[in-house]
Design a protein around this motif. Sequence first.
Motif, PDB file in Angstrom:
ATOM      1  N   LEU A 494      -1.836 -15.773   7.825  1.00 15.52           N
ATOM      2  CA  LEU A 494      -1.564 -15.456   6.414  1.00 15.52           C
ATOM      3  C   LEU A 494      -1.888 -16.650   5.518  1.00 15.52           C
ATOM      4  N   GLU A 495      -1.508 -17.836   5.966  1.00 17.28           N
ATOM      5  CA  GLU A 495      -1.803 -19.029   5.173  1.00 17.28           C
ATOM      6  C   GLU A 495      -3.308 -19.279   5.100  1.00 17.28           C
ATOM      7  N   LEU A 496      -4.031 -18.986   6.187  1.00 10.75           N
ATOM      8  CA  LEU A 496      -5.485 -19.152   6.175  1.00 10.75           C
ATOM      9  C   LEU A 496      -6.142 -18.221   5.162  1.00 10.75           C
ATOM     10  N   LEU A 497      -5.661 -16.985   5.075  1.00 14.31           N
ATOM     11  CA  LEU A 497      -6.179 -16.045   4.070  1.00 14.31           C
ATOM     12  C   LEU A 497      -5.952 -16.583   2.666  1.00 14.31           C
ATOM     13  N   VAL A 530      -0.919  -9.212   7.998  1.00 12.75           N
ATOM     14  CA  VAL A 530      -2.204  -9.884   7.831  1.00 12.75           C
ATOM     15  C   VAL A 530      -3.264  -8.896   7.351  1.00 12.75           C
ATOM     16  N   HIS A 531      -3.278  -7.728   7.931  1.00 12.38           N
ATOM     17  CA  HIS A 531      -4.254  -6.692   7.532  1.00 12.38           C
ATOM     18  C   HIS A 531      -4.077  -6.323   6.056  1.00 12.38           C
ATOM     19  N   ASP A 532      -2.843  -6.068   5.637  1.00  8.10           N
ATOM     20  CA  ASP A 532      -2.594  -5.645   4.246  1.00  8.10           C
ATOM     21  C   ASP A 532      -2.905  -6.779   3.263  1.00  8.10           C
ATOM     22  N   ARG A 533      -2.578  -8.007   3.639  1.00  4.74           N
ATOM     23  CA  ARG A 533      -2.851  -9.136   2.746  1.00  4.74           C
ATOM     24  C   ARG A 533      -4.362  -9.304   2.558  1.00  4.74           C
ATOM     25  N   ALA A 534      -5.115  -9.237   3.623  1.00  4.12           N
ATOM     26  CA  ALA A 534      -6.575  -9.388   3.530  1.00  4.12           C
ATOM     27  C   ALA A 534      -7.173  -8.269   2.684  1.00  4.12           C
ATOM     28  N   LEU A 535      -6.694  -7.056   2.871  1.00  2.00           N
ATOM     29  CA  LEU A 535      -7.209  -5.925   2.108  1.00  2.00           C
ATOM     30  C   LEU A 535      -6.885  -6.072   0.620  1.00  2.00           C
ATOM     31  N   MET A 536      -5.688  -6.562   0.317  1.00  2.00           N
ATOM     32  CA  MET A 536      -5.299  -6.765  -1.083  1.00  2.00           C
ATOM     33  C   MET A 536      -6.193  -7.820  -1.737  1.00  2.00           C
ATOM     34  N   TYR A 537      -6.409  -8.958  -1.038  1.00  2.00           N
ATOM     35  CA  TYR A 537      -7.270  -9.993  -1.603  1.00  2.00           C
ATOM     36  C   TYR A 537      -8.694  -9.462  -1.823  1.00  2.00           C
ATOM     37  N   TYR A 538      -9.192  -8.708  -0.876  1.00  2.00           N
ATOM     38  CA  TYR A 538     -10.552  -8.171  -0.986  1.00  2.00           C
ATOM     39  C   TYR A 538     -10.666  -7.266  -2.216  1.00  2.00           C
TER      40      TYR A 538
END
Length: 613
Positions: A494-497, A530-538
Amino acid sequence: LRARPRRRPAMASASKSGKPGGELEDLRARLRSLAGSAKAGAAEAKRETFRKVVSHMTVSIDVSALFTEMIMAGAGDDAVLKKMLYLYLGTYAAQKPDLALLTVNALQKDCAEPDPTIRGLALRSLGSLRVPNLVEYLVGPLQTGLGDESSYVRKTAAMGVLKLYHLDAEACVDAGFVQRLQEMVTADRDAAVVANCLSTLVEIEGGVENLLTKALVYSLLNRIKEFSEYSQCLVLDFVSAYRPESADETFAFMNLLEDRMSHTNSAVVLATTKLFLKITLGLEQVHQQVYERVKVPLLTAASTASPEVVFAVLSHLRLLVQRAPLLFALDYKQFYLRYSDPSYVKRIKLDMLAEVADANNVYEIVTELSEYAGDIDVPIARASLRAIGTIALRTEDMGGISERLLGFLEADAPHLVNETLVVSKDLLRRFPERAFDVLEAAAQIAPTGVSEPAARAALVWMLGEFGHVIPAAPYTLEPILDEFTDEPSPEVRLELLGAATKLFLKRPPECQAMLGRVLAAGCEDAHMDVHDRALMYYRLLQHSPQAAEGVIAAPKAAVLEFASGMSEGSKEAIFAEFNSLSVIYQKPAAAFLTMAAPADGDDGGVPAGGGAA
């Protein structure tokens, strides 16, 4: 010639009790032969046989089959024999109610013996049978026992009333025992009897509110020196719920109990401390003076008692230090660690050193804590670094302290480096204007050499949050991002994202390809967060990079105060329960005590594990 193998002896058939049946039968025969025997040496033979039965019982061998024989052989006036008999009866009576009926006549007869020791033992055993259908046989002996000329019998009867109450509350009240105890608690001439009456009444009433009267409080305090140490604690805890009617009455109480603060028993000192703190709550200046008064006795107890007592006293001192840290600032050396201190005492002392640090002693304390960081006990070394970090967060002039702390980033011990990174993250959130010093030291650390997830997450956060200050931030972060799918910790992923996205928003040309790879890997991550955070940032970046920057990389104000692990309400609740396990556990009693489920016909008012023994 070949030697013929030796045959094993046949094993004795075992009884259902798990003891060879032959030995059980031998004990039965011996008890029968000794019952009523007046031969020379019969008394000693009875004692030896009873000891064997009790020893079998203590190792969980069922010897209840000897119930009748034990009762028959136990007749007489031998106090030692009676003690063993009553122990046997109390063990098996609840398991075998039918057999318990056989003991009632014998116990009632013993309650009338000339020897007060036997009368008291018989009365205690009669109450310990705890068989509901025997309640009617208990009322009479208890009434007689409460009026007995022997104080031992009276105090045993007082506790017997509580046992009766747990068996049948209605029968206890109808027999007038509560009123009788209320009379005895002020009129009885023996302090031990008074203490048992008070303990029983408090449990029956479910608290002290219905018992507190001015006459009772004065009666107990005037006799305080007559009580045993345990009873003094009971009385002082009872009186602490009383609210004096005037300041003069408060001072009278304190003058009367002044010598209790010098008692050799730390439990009495803590009980007196609780009383002083409670009765002065309405007098602010006097209440502050109480802190000063109790400080020396508590510090003395914390330096001279056994480690277990020291821990209990220090736990209460920590509560007082949190409420009045300035009063203990000059005594900070009392909390320095000793080589012989066990680890649990060392940890609480480290917490207290962090609490009492102020502008006058901060550098001496930090110097001492820096020495502890080299301890071979890794948890203590980590706790020392956390204590330094706690002090740095509270101190505006943190220059010298932060230098001491950051020096551990160059240590050879990995646990010191990891802990320092975690603490440094909080320092940057508290003092972002001093980021250069922290980041300059942190940038020298190879991310692949940081082993613990919390420390790796802290380092990644620094690289992302302050990437505009660290020129090599993208190139330091890139090797970690390339191993994103192999990173086991969701916290670090999560921090890496977050770090990759923040660096892209601040330095797009250098980080675009890197961000694309990490978002693609994050959207395929099996961990839901992690999946939801990456999708939100995208989707944010796809919608508008400017909007994404306002959400992900918006300017942040300094964190002026970090949330502690305990709310103010919890702290006040613990202070209200001073001198109890709440202070040791650092939780209000409601957080770790539960009420027992009410049995059929029970009022459910007894706490779990409660009740008289």
